[in-house]
Motif scaffolding. Structure first.
Motif, short mmCIF file in Angstrom:
data_model
loop_
_atom_site.label_atom_id
_atom_site.label_comp_id
_atom_site.label_asym_id
_atom_site.label_seq_id
_atom_site.Cartn_x
_atom_site.Cartn_y
_atom_site.Cartn_z
N GLU A 7 38.57 18.20 2.52
CA GLU A 7 37.61 17.22 3.21
C GLU A 7 35.19 17.49 2.70
O GLU A 7 34.69 17.11 3.10
CB GLU A 7 37.25 18.55 4.78
CG GLU A 7 37.49 20.10 4.53
CD GLU A 7 35.69 20.34 5.32
OE1 GLU A 7 34.97 19.34 5.32
OE2 GLU A 7 35.12 21.48 4.09
N THR A 8 35.66 18.25 1.69
CA THR A 8 34.40 18.14 1.21
C THR A 8 34.35 17.24 0.38
O THR A 8 33.23 16.27 0.14
CB THR A 8 34.53 19.85 0.08
OG1 THR A 8 35.44 19.03 -1.07
CG2 THR A 8 34.86 21.02 0.42
N ARG B 82 41.87 14.83 -12.50
CA ARG B 82 40.91 15.18 -11.25
C ARG B 82 41.81 15.66 -9.55
O ARG B 82 42.14 15.32 -9.10
CB ARG B 82 39.72 14.28 -10.11
CG ARG B 82 39.02 14.06 -11.61
CD ARG B 82 37.83 12.70 -11.14
NE ARG B 82 36.39 12.82 -12.62
CZ ARG B 82 36.39 11.27 -12.98
NH1 ARG B 82 37.68 10.35 -12.90
NH2 ARG B 82 35.51 11.62 -13.60
N TYR B 83 41.10 16.67 -9.96
CA TYR B 83 41.42 17.52 -8.93
C TYR B 83 40.34 17.51 -7.46
O TYR B 83 39.38 17.60 -7.82
CB TYR B 83 42.22 18.98 -8.40
CG TYR B 83 43.67 18.48 -9.84
CD1 TYR B 83 44.88 18.44 -9.55
CD2 TYR B 83 42.59 18.39 -11.25
CE1 TYR B 83 45.82 18.10 -10.48
CE2 TYR B 83 44.31 18.56 -12.67
CZ TYR B 83 45.51 18.05 -11.66
OH TYR B 83 46.23 18.15 -12.91
N GLN B 84 40.96 17.93 -6.04
CA GLN B 84 40.53 18.16 -4.88
C GLN B 84 39.89 19.62 -5.34
O GLN B 84 40.24 20.82 -5.28
CB GLN B 84 41.76 18.65 -3.63
CG GLN B 84 42.06 17.13 -3.50
CD GLN B 84 41.13 16.10 -3.43
OE1 GLN B 84 39.99 15.86 -2.47
NE2 GLN B 84 41.52 14.98 -3.94
N ALA C 163 38.04 25.46 5.03
CA ALA C 163 38.77 24.59 6.33
C ALA C 163 39.94 23.67 5.69
O ALA C 163 40.44 24.24 6.73
CB ALA C 163 37.72 24.01 6.81
N ASP C 164 40.43 23.25 4.58
CA ASP C 164 41.18 22.74 4.14
C ASP C 164 42.35 24.03 4.02
O ASP C 164 43.80 23.86 4.79
CB ASP C 164 40.83 22.67 2.74
CG ASP C 164 39.87 20.78 3.06
OD1 ASP C 164 40.25 20.24 3.71
OD2 ASP C 164 38.95 21.01 1.99
N VAL D 198 46.65 23.68 -2.34
CA VAL D 198 45.27 23.35 -1.42
C VAL D 198 44.87 23.72 -3.19
O VAL D 198 44.98 24.95 -3.36
CB VAL D 198 45.19 24.33 -0.83
CG1 VAL D 198 43.32 23.99 -0.48
CG2 VAL D 198 45.51 23.59 0.37
N THR D 199 44.55 23.16 -4.42
CA THR D 199 43.33 23.95 -5.15
C THR D 199 42.30 23.74 -4.79
O THR D 199 41.74 22.79 -3.92
CB THR D 199 43.19 22.21 -5.98
OG1 THR D 199 43.00 20.96 -6.01
CG2 THR D 199 44.91 21.94 -6.73
N GLY D 200 41.18 24.22 -5.75
CA GLY D 200 39.75 24.31 -5.97
C GLY D 200 39.64 26.36 -6.09
O GLY D 200 40.23 27.02 -6.13
N PRO D 201 38.58 26.76 -5.71
CA PRO D 201 37.66 27.66 -5.86
C PRO D 201 38.71 29.39 -5.51
O PRO D 201 39.11 29.01 -4.52
CB PRO D 201 36.54 28.07 -5.93
CG PRO D 201 35.78 26.88 -5.69
CD PRO D 201 36.69 25.94 -4.92
#
Length: 482
Positions: A17-18, A36-38, A43-44, A204-207
Motif C-alpha cells: 500500500e506504500t 525490486r521488491y515491495q 498495514a501490509d 511480505v518484504t520490507g524492513p
C-alpha cells in the motif's frame, strides 16, 4: 528492464500500500539492480496475518498426508528450477555457485524430509490405569507462525522454518531479509503451484522495524521464529515473550576449532580454512577462532596462510569465494581487521581488498588470518561475519578447553585430535549446541537438532529434525472413558 516483484498474501501477488520498492543490488557488481521488491508497511503485514488467521482452521484439519503431498510437490518443483534458483542466489547474495547450488538442494531435501514427517504426526497412545478407557496425546498446531529470516542462507533457513511449520498444520507469515528475498518468493510460487490453500503462507518484504515488528506484536500470531544477530535476536525474544508468544531464536557465534598436539597440521588447516572461508565467512557456524597447541602452532599457521592465499576471489559464478553480501558487511569486516591490528594481533594473510579487474566493483575482501591473538581481544570475542580467522596459541589441552569456552557465544565448536580421550572430553566440556570431532564447524545434517548455548540462542526450542516439529506443535492429553 528490472523486474518488480510482489508480496504473496492470501494466495495473491499484491503490491504494498506504500507504493514504494526496495532495490536489491548484485554484491559482485553493485551498479546492477537484480530486482525490486515491495517496501511494505505495518498495514501490509497486518493484512498478511489476517489471511493466515482465516486459513488456520482449515489447514490444521487438513490430513497430514495431504499436507505432506503439497510439501513434496513443492520440493519437486524447486528441483526442476534448481539452476534458476542458484542463479538468483549468486546474483542477490553473492555466494560462489557450488555453495549456492548446495543451499538450494538443501531446501529441496528439507521439503521432502518434512513431507514424510507430516504423515507421521498425530500423537501417541498410553495405557490408562482403569478399564474401558483410552488415554492418548494429540499433537496439534500452535496456530499462526511468524518467521523472520536472514540473508546469509536466504533459501535454506526460511525453508527449514517453513517446512515443519506447514507440516504440523500451522499457517505462516514470513518476512525474508531485504538483501536477498527473491528465493523466498520463488518458494512461495512453488507452494502455490503445488496446491497450498490461500492464506496458508504469506510472504511480505520490507524492513524489520515495520513488517517484522508487526508480525511479532500482532495478536493474530502465536509463535515467532527468528534467525539473525544476537543483538537483534535478544530484542525480538523480549518483544515476543512480552506479547505472550512462543519464541525461538538462533543467533550469532564465535565458533572455535581446537587443534591439539596430536593433530596433523595440514589436515587441521584444511578443516579450519573450509569452516572459516566458506560462504565468504558469512555463516553463523563459521570458524572464527583456531585454538592451536604450541607444538603444532607454527606448522599450522604456515598451512593455513597457504590456504588463505590460494583462494580464488571473484564473482560467484566462476570463482571459489564470492563477495560479501553488502557494503555494510564489507565495511564491518574491514573495521574488525583494523581493530585487530590496533590490539596487537599480527596480520599473517589477507587483510584488505583484493586487486584485479574481476574484483574492482564488488564488495570483496581477502581471506584473512591473524596470529598472536589473545583471548581477551575483540577479534577473539566478537562476531566478525566475514572471512577472518584469529589463531590463538595454547600450551596444553586444558588451556585449549578454557579458551574454547571463553566467549559469550556457544553455537558450534570442533576439535582436531587423534586422542580419543581428548575428543570425548571436548564433547563433554565444550559449551556449544553443535560439537564436532575432526570436522569443520560448518555443515549441518537436516534430521538432527540445531541450536546454540549462551548468546547463540534463546535456548528454548531447537530447529530441524523432530526437534523442529516440536516448536510448531502443542500437546493435548485426552482421557476417554467409554
Amino acid at each position: 528492464m528490472t523486474e518488480t516483484r510482489a508480496n504473496y498474501v492470501n494466495g495473491e501477488w499484491v503490491s504494498s500500500e506504500t507504493g514504494e520498492t526496495i532495490d536489491v543490488e548484485n554484491p559482485a557488481n553493485p551498479s546492477e539492480v537484480v530486482a525490486r521488491y515491495q517496501q511494505s508497511s505495518a498495514a501490509d503485514a497486518a493484512e498478511a496475518v489476517d489471511a493466515a488467521v482465516d486459513a488456520q482452521d482449515d489447514w490444521a484439519t487438513t490430513p497430514g498426508p495431504e499436507r505432506g503431498r503439497i510439501l513434496r510437490e513443492a520440493g519437486t518443483i524447486l528441483q526442476e528450477r534448481k539452476e534458476e534458483l542458484t542463479d538468483s542466489l549468486v546474483a542477490e547474495e553473492g555466494k560462489a555457485r557450488p555453495e549456492a547450488a548446495g543451499e538450494v538442494q538443501r531446501a529441496i531435501d528439507i521439503f521432502h524430509y518434512f513431507a514424510t514427517k507430516a504423515a507421521d504426526l498425530g500423537g501417541t497412545t498410553k495405557s490408562p490405569s482403569g478399564r474401558r478407557k483410552n488415554l492418548y496425546i494429540r499433537q496439534e498446531p500452535v496456530g499462526v507462525a511468524a518467521l523472520v529470516t536472514p540473508w546469509n542462507y536466504p533459501i535454506a533457513i526460511p525453508v527449514w522454518k517453513l517446512a515443519p511449520a506447514l507440516a504440523a498444520g500451522n499457517t505462516v507469515v514470513l518476512k525474508p531479509a531485504s538483501q536477498a528475498p527473491g528465493v523466498v518468493l520463488d518458494v512461495a510460487e512453488a507452494l502455490d503451484e503445488a496446491g497450498l490453500p490461500d492464506g496458508v503462507l504469506n510472504v511480505v518484504t520490507g524492513p524489520g522495524s515495520t513488517v517484522g515488528n508487526e508480525f511479532i506484536e500482532n495478536e493474530g500470531t502465536d509463535a515467532v521464529s527468528f534467525t539473525g544477530s544476537s543483538h537483534v535476536g535478544e530484542m525480538v525474544y523480549e518483544q515476543a515473550t512480552d506479547a505472550g508468544k512462543r519464541v525461538q531464536t538462533e543467533l550469532g557465534g564465535k565458533n572455535p576449532t581446537l587443534v591439539t598436539d596430536s593433530a596433523d597440521p595440514a589436515e587441521a588447516a584444511d578443516i579450519v580454512a573450509t569452516g572459516a572461508f566458506g560462504t565468504t565467512g558469512q555463516s553463523c557456524t563459521g570458524c572464527s577462532r583456531a585454538i592451536v597447541h604450541e607444538d603444532v602452532y607454527d606448522d599450522f599457521v604456515a598451512e593455513l596462510v597457504d590456504r588463505a592465499e590460494s583462494i580464488d576471489v571473484g564473482p560467484g559464478n566462476d570463482h571459489e569465494m564470492g563477495p560479501q553480501a553488502s557494503e555494510s558487511e564489507l565495511e564491518g569486516t574491514l573495521d574488525y581487521i583494523e581493530i585487530a591490528k590496533d590490539e596487537g594481533a599480527t596480520l599473517a594473510a589477507g587483510g584488505g581488498r583484493p586487486e584485479g579487474e574481476a574484483v574492482e566493483e564488488g564488495y570483496y575482501v581477502e581471506p584473512t588470518v591473524f596470529t598472536d591473538v589473545e583471548s581477551d581481544m575483540r577479534i577473539a570475542q566478537e562476531e566478525v561475519f566475514g572471512p577472518v580467522v584469529a589463531v590463538l596459541k595454547v600450551s596444553d589441552f586444558e588451556e585449549g578447553l578454557a579458551v574454547t569456552n571463553d566467549v559469550d557465544y556457544g553455537l558450534s565448536a570442533s576439535v582436531v585430535t587423534d586422542d580419543h580421550t581428548e575428543a570425548n572430553r571436548f564433547v563433554d566440556e565444550a559449551e556449544a549446541g553443535v560439537v564436532k570431532v575432526n570436522e569443520k564447524t560448518t555443515g549441518l545434517e537436516l534430521h538432527v537438532p540445531f541450536g546454540g548455548f549462551k548468546r547463540s540462542s534463546s535456548e528454548t526450542w531447537r530447529e530441524q529434525g523432530d526437534a523442529g516439529l516440536d516448536f510448531y506443535t502443542i500437546e493435548k492429553t485426552v482421557y476417554d472413558n467409554y
